[in-house]
Write an enzyme that holds these catalytic residues in place. Sequence first.
Site, PDB file in Angstrom:
ATOM      1  N   TYR A  14       0.802  -1.228   0.000  1.00 18.94           N
ATOM      2  CA  TYR A  14       0.000   0.000   0.000  1.00 18.94           C
ATOM      3  C   TYR A  14       0.837   1.282   0.000  1.00 18.94           C
ATOM      4  CZ  TYR A  14      -3.690  -3.236   1.295  1.00 18.94           C
ATOM      5  OH  TYR A  14      -4.573  -4.283   1.312  1.00 18.94           O
ATOM      6  N   HIS A  19      -4.407   5.995  -1.368  1.00 20.11           N
ATOM      7  CA  HIS A  19      -4.986   5.991  -0.023  1.00 20.11           C
ATOM      8  C   HIS A  19      -3.942   6.314   1.048  1.00 20.11           C
ATOM      9  CE1 HIS A  19      -8.903   5.461   1.518  1.00 20.11           C
ATOM     10  NE2 HIS A  19      -8.867   4.196   1.876  1.00 20.11           N
ATOM     11  N   ASN A 113     -13.703   5.930   4.907  1.00 18.68           N
ATOM     12  CA  ASN A 113     -13.798   5.051   6.072  1.00 18.68           C
ATOM     13  C   ASN A 113     -12.858   5.436   7.206  1.00 18.68           C
ATOM     14  OD1 ASN A 113     -15.883   3.500   5.037  1.00 18.68           O
ATOM     15  ND2 ASN A 113     -14.477   2.121   3.984  1.00 18.68           N
TER      16      ASN A 113
END
Length: 190
Positions: A14, A19, A113
């Site tokens: 990631y 993100h 989120n």
Amino acid sequence: MKVIVGLGNPGREYENTRHNVGWWLIDTLKERWHFEPWRKDGDAVSTTGLVGTKKVKLVKPQTYMNLSGSVLRPYLKREGWTAAQDLMVLVDEVAVPVGEYRLRAAGSPGGHNGLKSIEAHLKSPTYPRLRVGIKPVDERRQIGDLADFVLHTMPRDERALVDDITPRMIDAIELWIAEGTEKAVSSMGR
């Protein structure tokens, strides 16, 4: 003490995804301010130092995005600490074009989120957040599935646009530390 939380997902896969722009920015702050190495701190890694005369703690949650708010538990119990004055969250924002950012004193999670988790723990939408744009400026790049989009590596040309605005974002964060949310937000219009 000011607390700056950079949102992102743990794991090498990631690291360079859209993100994780909150982590990119918080890592840059750590280097610029010459803070000590990251240390395990509950559900996060953190480091603390001085920015001017103000004590600042940088926090990187080590949970996945939707559980990020758990890192705030220790601060909620501190006497005199309020999220509205002492917390800033650094986060990716798909509604803002890459190469731009927004600083707000409060707002909605907008489907993010990580912000939903922060607000659930704070029980309030009132805390400063710096939203780093990740929306493609090239209309040929389609967002499609949002989860897939934010978890893909950001192309080099878009990453360069984020790097270009990083000094301005740091200036806004340093103004927030020194003079507070209202002053930092009002400086955005200049």
